[in-house]
Design a protein around this motif. Sequence first.
Motif, short mmCIF file in Angstrom:
data_model
loop_
_atom_site.label_atom_id
_atom_site.label_comp_id
_atom_site.label_asym_id
_atom_site.label_seq_id
_atom_site.Cartn_x
_atom_site.Cartn_y
_atom_site.Cartn_z
N ALA A 140 -12.92 5.98 18.46
CA ALA A 140 -13.05 7.31 19.05
C ALA A 140 -12.51 8.32 18.03
N ILE A 141 -12.94 9.56 18.14
CA ILE A 141 -12.63 10.56 17.12
C ILE A 141 -11.14 10.83 16.98
N ASP A 142 -10.35 10.59 18.03
CA ASP A 142 -8.91 10.85 17.93
C ASP A 142 -8.22 9.94 16.93
N GLN A 143 -8.85 8.80 16.59
CA GLN A 143 -8.26 7.87 15.65
C GLN A 143 -8.68 8.14 14.20
N ASP A 144 -9.47 9.18 13.98
CA ASP A 144 -9.98 9.45 12.64
C ASP A 144 -8.89 9.71 11.60
N PRO A 145 -7.75 10.32 11.94
CA PRO A 145 -6.71 10.47 10.91
C PRO A 145 -6.31 9.15 10.25
N HIS A 146 -6.29 8.05 11.02
CA HIS A 146 -6.00 6.74 10.42
C HIS A 146 -7.04 6.39 9.36
N LEU A 147 -8.30 6.72 9.63
CA LEU A 147 -9.36 6.42 8.66
C LEU A 147 -9.26 7.30 7.43
N ARG A 148 -8.89 8.56 7.63
CA ARG A 148 -8.74 9.46 6.47
C ARG A 148 -7.69 8.92 5.51
N LEU A 149 -6.55 8.50 6.06
CA LEU A 149 -5.50 7.97 5.20
C LEU A 149 -5.93 6.65 4.56
N ALA A 150 -6.53 5.77 5.35
CA ALA A 150 -6.95 4.46 4.82
C ALA A 150 -8.00 4.62 3.73
N ARG A 151 -8.92 5.57 3.89
CA ARG A 151 -9.96 5.79 2.88
C ARG A 151 -9.34 6.32 1.59
N ASP A 152 -8.36 7.21 1.71
CA ASP A 152 -7.68 7.73 0.52
C ASP A 152 -6.94 6.61 -0.20
N ILE A 153 -6.23 5.79 0.57
CA ILE A 153 -5.47 4.69 -0.03
C ILE A 153 -6.43 3.67 -0.64
N ALA A 154 -7.53 3.39 0.03
CA ALA A 154 -8.50 2.42 -0.48
C ALA A 154 -8.98 2.80 -1.87
N LEU B 45 0.81 -1.22 0.00
CA LEU B 45 0.00 0.00 0.00
C LEU B 45 0.84 1.27 0.00
N SER B 46 2.10 1.18 0.42
CA SER B 46 2.90 2.39 0.64
C SER B 46 3.07 3.28 -0.59
N PRO B 47 3.14 2.74 -1.84
CA PRO B 47 3.21 3.66 -2.98
C PRO B 47 1.93 4.43 -3.25
N ARG B 48 0.86 4.10 -2.52
CA ARG B 48 -0.43 4.76 -2.75
C ARG B 48 -0.58 6.05 -1.94
N CYS B 49 0.47 6.46 -1.23
CA CYS B 49 0.43 7.75 -0.54
C CYS B 49 1.84 8.33 -0.52
N THR B 50 1.95 9.55 -0.04
CA THR B 50 3.25 10.22 0.00
C THR B 50 3.58 10.66 1.43
N MET B 51 4.83 10.97 1.64
CA MET B 51 5.24 11.49 2.94
C MET B 51 4.55 12.83 3.23
N ASN B 52 4.31 13.61 2.20
CA ASN B 52 3.62 14.89 2.39
C ASN B 52 2.20 14.67 2.93
N GLU B 53 1.53 13.62 2.45
CA GLU B 53 0.20 13.32 2.97
C GLU B 53 0.25 12.94 4.44
N ILE B 54 1.19 12.09 4.80
CA ILE B 54 1.32 11.69 6.20
C ILE B 54 1.62 12.90 7.07
#
Length: 361
Positions: free
Chosen positions: A209-223, A158-167
């Motif tokens: 919980a809402i604090d974990q939402d950044p993980h979902l944002r990235l996962a949804r983009d990668i998905a 999955l790693s080529p599906r995002c960039t360091m700038n996104e993280i």
Amino acid sequence: MVHIDPFDVSDEAIDYSKLIKEFGTQPISSIGNLPNIKHFRRGFVFSHRDFDVFLNAIKKGDKTSIITGINASGSLHFGHKWTMDLVIALQREFNLPVLLTISDDEAYVTGKVKSQEEALENSKLIAAQLLALGFNPNKTKILVHQKYTKIYNLAIKLSPRCTMNEIKAIYGFDMSRNPGQWFYPIIQAADILLPQELEGKHHVLVPIAIDQDPHLRLARDIAERAGYIKPATIHMKFLRGLKGGSKMSKSKPGSAIFLDEDPKKAVKLCMQALTGGQPTAEEQRRLGGDPDKSVVIEYLGAHFIDDDNEFKKLVDDYRSGKILDGETKQLLARHVESFLASFQPKVEEYKKDIDSYLMVD
């Protein structure tokens, strides 16, 4: 200003309506015909991404599943139980398969444990606690990263599906972070997308919980980029700490009741919890208490009083002054002591053969 991210939550009071705007989510009230589960009825779930799509998939008979996870820094506490109770209720309501991921690697790279061995031992305890809470062992898989190292192969895929700038943009990382922390968001995305990788494309729900939402944002983009269906999510409000503050937390001493706590000590902790009462019993009988301020009332409603009419009577009696703080604390203490006394032996039974419940390579 409240600070919320996957690794830290500041201790101020939280305005959840503002978080919906800040995180770009949808209010749960935008969905009609929510499941008849306490967490929805009482407003414990406040926000979502595509939960309506997930519910429609269930209604149509499409393939669906749930994934959620936990950090391996130590024993679960009642704040974790709150979320897991919702997942168990959803599993029972819709007969859904569930994947539970335990992030032993995150606990290590963020310094929450001193060694990988400690993280693994914590993971085994947590796995036993999760099963003892009531997950259906026949429809539940438990993933510990040190045991199921194929997760890292998926993370590499999955790693080529995002960039360091996104993280950097999503997590706010700077160069003071170690490389493990920079790569960990991709491992989280791999966890979230693993059900589709193993079982084919389908609708997946991630209760968090809402604090974990950044993980979902990235996962949804990668998905979307990798050809998976975007995972849906529902967001839980935090269970406040014993003495108030934003949340019950392992990292905030005195804020949590842990599920491996000695029941007698847990009783003492209950008696120290924040209430919404008046300075004296006489004043409280005359003026009443504030149930919204009382952590004791919050815990009783979240964990122990399932009947809505019974809980409403408790709240009304507290507000009118018919019930005093000492009575509510004693009620909570009895419930907590009884729960732990019956729960902890179940954990010990599961621990005897816990490796048989864990996914392996």
